[in-house]
Every structure is written in structure tokens, then in C-alpha cells.
Design a protein around this motif. Structure first.
Motif, PDB file in Angstrom:
ATOM      1  N   ALA A 160       9.544   6.634  -5.921  1.00 42.20           N
ATOM      2  CA  ALA A 160      10.325   5.483  -6.368  1.00 42.20           C
ATOM      3  C   ALA A 160      10.326   4.381  -5.318  1.00 42.20           C
ATOM      4  O   ALA A 160      10.180   3.193  -5.645  1.00 42.20           O
ATOM      5  N   ASP A 161      10.453   4.753  -4.062  1.00 43.76           N
ATOM      6  CA  ASP A 161      10.471   3.766  -2.992  1.00 43.76           C
ATOM      7  C   ASP A 161       9.107   3.091  -2.843  1.00 43.76           C
ATOM      8  O   ASP A 161       9.015   1.877  -2.690  1.00 43.76           O
ATOM      9  N   ARG A 162       8.035   3.885  -2.905  1.00 43.61           N
ATOM     10  CA  ARG A 162       6.688   3.303  -2.776  1.00 43.61           C
ATOM     11  C   ARG A 162       6.381   2.344  -3.913  1.00 43.61           C
ATOM     12  O   ARG A 162       5.711   1.328  -3.722  1.00 43.61           O
ATOM     13  N   ALA A 163       6.841   2.681  -5.131  1.00 47.61           N
ATOM     14  CA  ALA A 163       6.542   1.818  -6.278  1.00 47.61           C
ATOM     15  C   ALA A 163       7.134   0.414  -6.104  1.00 47.61           C
ATOM     16  O   ALA A 163       6.522  -0.569  -6.523  1.00 47.61           O
ATOM     17  N   LEU A 164       8.325   0.334  -5.494  1.00 52.48           N
ATOM     18  CA  LEU A 164       8.960  -0.969  -5.305  1.00 52.48           C
ATOM     19  C   LEU A 164       8.551  -1.626  -4.003  1.00 52.48           C
ATOM     20  O   LEU A 164       8.687  -2.847  -3.855  1.00 52.48           O
ATOM     21  N   HIS A 165       8.053  -0.828  -3.075  1.00 53.42           N
ATOM     22  CA  HIS A 165       7.653  -1.359  -1.755  1.00 53.42           C
ATOM     23  C   HIS A 165       6.302  -0.756  -1.394  1.00 53.42           C
ATOM     24  O   HIS A 165       6.217   0.087  -0.492  1.00 53.42           O
ATOM     25  N   PRO A 166       5.239  -1.177  -2.066  1.00 53.42           N
ATOM     26  CA  PRO A 166       3.932  -0.529  -1.897  1.00 53.42           C
ATOM     27  C   PRO A 166       3.408  -0.523  -0.471  1.00 53.42           C
ATOM     28  O   PRO A 166       2.606   0.340  -0.115  1.00 53.42           O
ATOM     29  N   ALA A 167       3.850  -1.452   0.367  1.00 50.65           N
ATOM     30  CA  ALA A 167       3.334  -1.502   1.738  1.00 50.65           C
ATOM     31  C   ALA A 167       3.963  -0.436   2.604  1.00 50.65           C
ATOM     32  O   ALA A 167       3.481  -0.149   3.693  1.00 50.65           O
ATOM     33  N   ARG A 168       5.043   0.160   2.130  1.00 50.28           N
ATOM     34  CA  ARG A 168       5.739   1.171   2.908  1.00 50.28           C
ATOM     35  C   ARG A 168       5.363   2.556   2.435  1.00 50.28           C
ATOM     36  O   ARG A 168       5.009   2.768   1.297  1.00 50.28           O
TER      37      ARG A 168
END
Length: 362
Positions: free
Chosen positions: A350-358
Motif C-alpha cells: 500500500a505504501d509503495r503504490a502511493l509512494h513508488p520512489a520509496r
């Protein structure tokens, strides 16, 4: 139905059948909560072209509208249409469906499919080899259908709501906000992260609807995956329809562990390799799709499954951790650890989907 079954057996044995003998019908376990749906193994002997030959097949029957629910009718009708359309005769080079021997829609509106019985060559729960092979073959199917623009009127279209369960949001948030002591002890800051995940569901929908669309099985969980003679064979095409790249990989990875069709200790270490293989196979057919788009589709599709975390919290409140359907005798403490590991995958995706650079990691 006897005449239709005789014709189906003829298709299975490859001859003109004049008589069926010693018919045996064995009910198979199949989603017990779906009343008025039966799956059975049929076997017996047929007199075909004057020779007595053995035969076996799977009979899948959905009752008509006088008995079956609208949900079940919709699913049964879709799979019936998928087989009748010829779609499943040539899905993709590495993906197959059981052969259709015969189909019947009777006067009650009930639908019966007579299908090839498939045997799985690997272990259950799925081993790493089967998982990676299925990921590759699902990617190949996705790539092939990207250029075919799937748009049949009977395709399933509600897959996002099926997973994101908007009707359950209010109760889910209330469960998290009670901050039960056992839940706080076991899950810690995962509670707040899950609450934010629920509140962000519309953002994941937007992401998924913006990605390249292809043909998806939409239920590619371990129980529906068979490795047979070097191919991946998928059963239960009731949810087939359009969806974004990466969606079927999310079903394979996340839902297989949730149901107990795969173990977290086997699945989670190979997630990255599964994604690489899926993307590589997809890009053979559709090189314009990037690995980043595949990863985004996978992560956003996983992020829809917030209900798992809420179910874990609810189980801790009741002192009864949620069980996994394919492993009914699993030790509750083991099941809890498996599911908490899956919650970590959920939140990381979920976090990667909203913040792909992280890349927050699990």
C-alpha cells in the motif's frame, strides 16, 4: 440430462457412446457457503464404438434462479459463457483451462459443465517452484491479452469492490479504533497504518483504473492453480474479465496465503522473483508495458485487501484468530503469525503504490 452426459462422455473418450454403465458420483469439497452449487467427480464405463472403456470427468452445476442467489447465478453464467465462447480453448501459451466435454442449460435455468479432471503435479500448499511457474504463466497471459482489448459483455467488472468491500468500511474503521489491548500488543503501529489504508481506497482505485488493462482470471489463488504436464491450468473461471496488469499476481501472492493455499514462509521470500518473472513474460508479448507499471498494479491490487488486517484485529478481540480455509486444522498461533506476516506485505504494498520512489520493506 442423461443424453447430454452421454454426449459429453463421448467427447471425453473420443468415440460414439451407446451406453453408460457403473456410473459413480463423488461430491467434492467446494466453497460450502455457496448453496445450490455442486461439484462432483463422475466416473464409470462407456460402450464406445463397441468397446468398453473407462472414463472420468468433473461435473460442475449451478442451480437456476428458483434456488441459486443472484451472485451465484452471475458467476455460474459467466463461466458457462466463457467456455461456450471458445475463450478458454486458447488462453495463452503457458495457461490452460480444463477441457470442456459438454454443457447444458436446462428448463429450470440451471447450468451444468462437464470438464476434464486436472491433477496437480506439485505439492499443496503450493511450493516455490509452482508459485514462480504460475507467476510467469500469468504474466504471459496478461501480455497476450493486452493487445486483444478484452471486452465481452459478460466479463466481470466489479473486482475492485469485491476486494475493497466499501460496504464494510464503517465497521472496519470502528474495529481498528477500539484499539483492543491484544491488538495493540501484536500489531502496534500497523493499526494506524491500516486505518489510513482504508481511507485511501479511492486512491488505489484511481491507480488501478489508469494502468494498462488486460484479461484477468481474478481468482488465481493456489486452490485454483494446477501444474500439469509443464503447464499452469486454472480452474473456476467465474470471475474472468478485464483488469490491470499485476492484478492476477496479487491474487496468487496475497490471496493464496490468506486462504492457506500457500505458506507465508514459502511465498514471501519469492515475491520479488515472482514479480520479475510475471513482468518478463508479460513484456515478451507487450514490451510497451514497463516493469514499474506491473509493480504498481500488483501493489495497488494488494492494497485493496485491507479487510485482512481488520479480521486479524477482530480475531484478537475475540481470542479467536482468523483461520485459513484450506488449512482448517492449522495451529491458531501459527495461523496468526502467518497472517500478521501477510499484513506486513499488505501495508508495504500500500505504501509503495502511493509512494513508488520509496521502498519501506515488509
Amino acid at each position: 440430462m442423461h443424453e447430454a452426459l452421454r454426449e459429453a462422455v463421448g467427447e471425453a473418450v473420443g468415440g460414439r457412446v451407446t451406453e453408460l454403465t457403473d456410473l459413480q458420483r463423488t461430491p467434492l469439497d467446494y466453497d460450502a457457503f455457496l448453496a445450490h452449487r455442486t461439484v462432483s467427480r463422475l466416473r464409470g464405463y462407456a460402450i464406445a464404438d463397441g468397446i468398453r472403456v473407462p472414463w472420468t470427468m468433473i461435473e460442475k452445476r449451478t442451480e437456476g434462479p428458483g434456488l441459486a442467489s443472484p451472485y451465484l447465478l452471475d458467476n455460474g453464467s459467466r463461466e458457462f459463457a466463457a467456455y461456450g465462447s471458445g475463450l478458454l480453448d486458447d488462453v495463452a501459451p503457458g495457461i490452460g483451462a480444463p477441457k470442456l466435454y459438454g454443457a447444458l442449460q436446462d428448463e429450470t435455468g440451471g447450468r451444468t459443465l462437464w470438464l476434464e479432471e486436472i491433477h496437480h503435479d506439485g505439492a499443496r500448499p503450493l511450493d516455490a517452484e509452482s508459485i514462480l511457474a504460475a507467476a510467469r504463466d500469468l504474466g504471459g497471459m496478461a501480455g497476450r491479452w493486452l493487445v486483444r482489448e478484452p471486452a465481452e459483455p459478460w466479463y466481470f467488472t466489479g473486482w475492485i469492490d469485491r476486494h475493497s468491500q466499501p460496504e464494510a468500511v464503517e465497521a472496519g474503521l470502528a474495529t481498528l479504533r477500539r484499539t483492543h489491548p491484544d491488538a495493540v500488543t501484536r500489531l502496534g503501529d500497523r493499526l494506524a497504518r491500516t486505518e489510513q489504508l482504508i481511507l485511501d481506497q479511492s486512491r488505489y482505485r484511481t491507480i488501478l483504473e489508469s494502468l494498462p488493462q488486460t484479461l484477468c482470471h481474478h481468482d488465481a489463488v493456489g486452490a485454483n492453480i494446477f501444474r500439469s504436464h509443464g503447464r499452469t491450468v486454472l480452474i473456476d473461471w467465474e470471475s474472468v474479465g478485464a483488469g490491470p496488469v499485476g492484478a492476477d499476481l496479487a491474487s496468487l501472492v496475497f490471496s493464496s496465503v490468506r486462504r492457506g493455499d500457500a505458506l507465508a514462509g514459502v511465498m514471501l521470500p519469492v515475491v520479488e522473483e515472482a514479480l520479475v518473472r510475471y513482468a518478463a513474460a508479460l513484456r515478451v508479448e507487450a514490451p510497451s508495458v514497463t516493469v514499474e507499471e506491473v509493480r504498481l498494479g500488483f501493489d495497488a491490487s494488494v492494497a485493496l485487501r485491507w479487510k485482512l488486517a481488520v479480521d486479524v484485529v477482530a480475531g484478537l478481540e475475540k481470542g479467536q484468530p482468523p483461520r485459513r480455509g484450506s488449512l482448517p486444522d492449522e495451529d491458531p498461533d501459527v495461523a496468526l503469525e502467518e497472517l500478521i506476516g501477510l499484513v506486513d506485505l499488505l501495508l508495504a504494498s500500500a505504501d509503495r503504490a502511493l509512494h513508488p520512489a520509496r521502498d519501506p520493506g515488509p
